[in-house]
Design a protein around this motif. Sequence first.
Motif, PDB file in Angstrom:
ATOM      1  N   CYS A 266       0.844  -1.207   0.000  1.00 49.68           N
ATOM      2  CA  CYS A 266       0.000   0.000   0.000  1.00 49.68           C
ATOM      3  C   CYS A 266       0.877   1.254   0.000  1.00 49.68           C
ATOM      4  O   CYS A 266       1.763   1.390   0.845  1.00 49.68           O
ATOM      5  N   VAL A 267       0.615   2.145  -0.945  1.00 47.60           N
ATOM      6  CA  VAL A 267       1.405   3.381  -1.022  1.00 47.60           C
ATOM      7  C   VAL A 267       0.640   4.579  -0.434  1.00 47.60           C
ATOM      8  O   VAL A 267       1.054   5.722  -0.585  1.00 47.60           O
ATOM      9  N   HIS A 268      -0.508   4.280   0.193  1.00 50.66           N
ATOM     10  CA  HIS A 268      -1.253   5.304   0.925  1.00 50.66           C
ATOM     11  C   HIS A 268      -1.792   6.419   0.024  1.00 50.66           C
ATOM     12  O   HIS A 268      -1.958   7.549   0.478  1.00 50.66           O
ATOM     13  N   CYS A 269      -2.034   6.088  -1.248  1.00 51.38           N
ATOM     14  CA  CYS A 269      -2.456   7.139  -2.183  1.00 51.38           C
ATOM     15  C   CYS A 269      -3.897   7.599  -1.944  1.00 51.38           C
ATOM     16  O   CYS A 269      -4.264   8.715  -2.280  1.00 51.38           O
ATOM     17  N   GLY A 270      -4.745   6.698  -1.425  1.00 45.32           N
ATOM     18  CA  GLY A 270      -6.119   7.079  -1.127  1.00 45.32           C
ATOM     19  C   GLY A 270      -7.090   6.977  -2.292  1.00 45.32           C
ATOM     20  O   GLY A 270      -8.256   7.345  -2.153  1.00 45.32           O
ATOM     21  N   PHE A 271      -6.648   6.463  -3.454  1.00 43.64           N
ATOM     22  CA  PHE A 271      -7.584   6.316  -4.575  1.00 43.64           C
ATOM     23  C   PHE A 271      -8.793   5.470  -4.177  1.00 43.64           C
ATOM     24  O   PHE A 271      -9.910   5.706  -4.607  1.00 43.64           O
ATOM     25  N   CYS A 272      -8.534   4.452  -3.336  1.00 48.15           N
ATOM     26  CA  CYS A 272      -9.589   3.513  -2.952  1.00 48.15           C
ATOM     27  C   CYS A 272     -10.709   4.184  -2.160  1.00 48.15           C
ATOM     28  O   CYS A 272     -11.859   3.744  -2.192  1.00 48.15           O
TER      29      CYS A 272
ATOM     30  N   ILE B   1      -6.737   0.246   6.806  1.00 38.84           N
ATOM     31  CA  ILE B   1      -5.397  -0.350   6.646  1.00 38.84           C
ATOM     32  C   ILE B   1      -4.470   0.222   7.715  1.00 38.84           C
ATOM     33  O   ILE B   1      -3.694  -0.497   8.346  1.00 38.84           O
TER      34      ILE B   1
ATOM     35  N   VAL C 159      -3.334  -3.927  -3.763  1.00 43.58           N
ATOM     36  CA  VAL C 159      -3.386  -4.259  -2.334  1.00 43.58           C
ATOM     37  C   VAL C 159      -4.554  -5.222  -2.079  1.00 43.58           C
ATOM     38  O   VAL C 159      -5.690  -4.926  -2.439  1.00 43.58           O
TER      39      VAL C 159
ATOM     40  N   CYS D 124      -7.759  -0.095  -6.450  1.00 43.27           N
ATOM     41  CA  CYS D 124      -6.366   0.117  -6.037  1.00 43.27           C
ATOM     42  C   CYS D 124      -5.373  -0.113  -7.178  1.00 43.27           C
ATOM     43  O   CYS D 124      -5.332  -1.191  -7.763  1.00 43.27           O
ATOM     44  N   PRO D 125      -4.554   0.896  -7.495  1.00 44.36           N
ATOM     45  CA  PRO D 125      -3.577   0.717  -8.578  1.00 44.36           C
ATOM     46  C   PRO D 125      -2.379  -0.125  -8.167  1.00 44.36           C
ATOM     47  O   PRO D 125      -1.605  -0.558  -9.014  1.00 44.36           O
ATOM     48  N   SER D 126      -2.231  -0.394  -6.865  1.00 42.08           N
ATOM     49  CA  SER D 126      -1.061  -1.144  -6.394  1.00 42.08           C
ATOM     50  C   SER D 126      -1.375  -2.603  -6.078  1.00 42.08           C
ATOM     51  O   SER D 126      -0.515  -3.323  -5.563  1.00 42.08           O
TER      52      SER D 126
HETATM   53  S1  SF4 Z   1      -5.597   2.686  -3.438  1.00 45.30           S
HETATM   54 FE1  SF4 Z   1      -4.341   0.924  -2.816  1.00 45.30          FE
HETATM   55  S2  SF4 Z   1      -2.294   1.776  -2.469  1.00 45.30           S
HETATM   56 FE2  SF4 Z   1      -3.726   3.519  -2.480  1.00 45.30          FE
HETATM   57  S3  SF4 Z   1      -4.302   3.785  -0.294  1.00 45.30           S
HETATM   58 FE3  SF4 Z   1      -5.846   2.450  -1.199  1.00 45.30          FE
HETATM   59  S4  SF4 Z   1      -5.091   0.376  -0.782  1.00 45.30           S
HETATM   60 FE4  SF4 Z   1      -3.333   1.761  -0.467  1.00 45.30          FE
END
Ligand code: SF4
Length: 422
Positions: free
Chosen positions: A25-31, A52, A89, A85-87
């Motif tokens: 998780c890169v903590h981007c917040g897209f989700c 998370i 997770v 999530c783009p990563s």
């Molecule tokens: S979109 Fe994915 S990477 Fe970004 S905060 Fe949410 S779980 Fe983490």
Amino acid sequence: MQTSLAAFIRDTAEGKEAESILRSCVHCGFCTATCPTYQLVGDELDGPRGRIYLIKQVLEGTPATSKTRDHLDRCLTCRACETTCPSGVRYGRLADIGRHVVEQQVPRTGGDRLLRWALRAVLPRPALFGPMLAAARALKPVLPAALAQKVPPRRAPGRRPAARHARRMLVLEGCVQPSIAPGINAAAARVLDRLGVSLVVAESAGCCGAVAHHLSAHDAALDQMRRNIDAWWPGIEAGAEAIVITASGCGAMVKEYGALLAADPVYAQRAARVTGLSRDLSEVVAAELARPGAALPPRPAPGRRVAFHAPCTLQHALRLRGQVEPMLAALGLEPTDVPDAHLCCGSAGTYSILQPELSRQLLQQKVAALKSDAPQSILTANIGCLGHLQTGCDLPVEHWIEAVDRLWPDGQEPDEPGHPAQ
Ligand code: SF4
Ligand code: SF4
């Protein structure tokens, strides 16, 4: 994300898995933008990124509190965040691990424990759930309106064809589905019979384990998974091509058998085989309809306008978004537009019982979205969503396979009071 897990979990299999998920998780917040509970509550801690963070804190040694547990309880486990999530997770798995730890650190009240125990005791057992549902139907006229509305109508069981084809697939009967909507698996058996496949039932299989698993009773869930593997194994050895699952919630659970039993020295290999053979009904029917020479039904004229509700387990867990609607259209039905189709209807297993207020708000939003393009009926792919949607909607709600079955001249027509198509 940097992590430093506490000694109590660092070297366990769950700890290692959680750590690898947290680090992705890169903590981007897209989700957060696609999280239904964040949209309703507006609190960062009621969105995936906040949850998370809470789980990370607990796994790093900060004691969980009842507030931590409440934020995790309000999560639907819809996994819309995973789709966004783009990563990559794997939030759902992290939530399972986090909830299990929090559950042990923060005991629930007696009433809450009793309710959860009752759900685990009754829902997976058709021999208990069926008679209780029959009693509730009998008492429906004298129940308070709010309660009576939750009692699903009796539905026709439907004819099952004899197993006459050389090509065979196993089918999971499930736990609550045979009592609430016994016509679903019968319709699936008739449709596949016309397409040259016999569905067979392994009598000793039962609940897929999802009810117990999502209530953090992981050992009980694993026992149910092992029992199902034992029940299916003779059929698999006899050449069954697939394990067909008509409820996407159960399908999402069976897809996890291989991963959840990977450390079991006796069951790991068979669990992986079961997971490899499990198919959502939509995958199987779409493949059989596409075979050269498949016995397709006549196209209806005019086509019936249907709104398809894609369950979260179908679109976010099984990643089968956009599979059912084109199949319905190719067969001559008319799927309508459904805005915000990624959002949960609020059913989410036992969520509608444990979090009734949020569930009710999500239901109202979902029904409005489904009705917005003037459908004649609503179709879905999971028994939980079906029952939940019917409690808040004046249109008929059924499984898509029941509507497809009726496209053939010998399809099962509604023949009992309370059938949704009446
Ligand atoms: S979109 Fe994915 S990477 Fe970004 S905060 Fe949410 S779980 Fe983490
Ligand atoms: S699983 Fe659903 S409710 Fe839970 S955090 Fe993810 S999007 Fe939100």
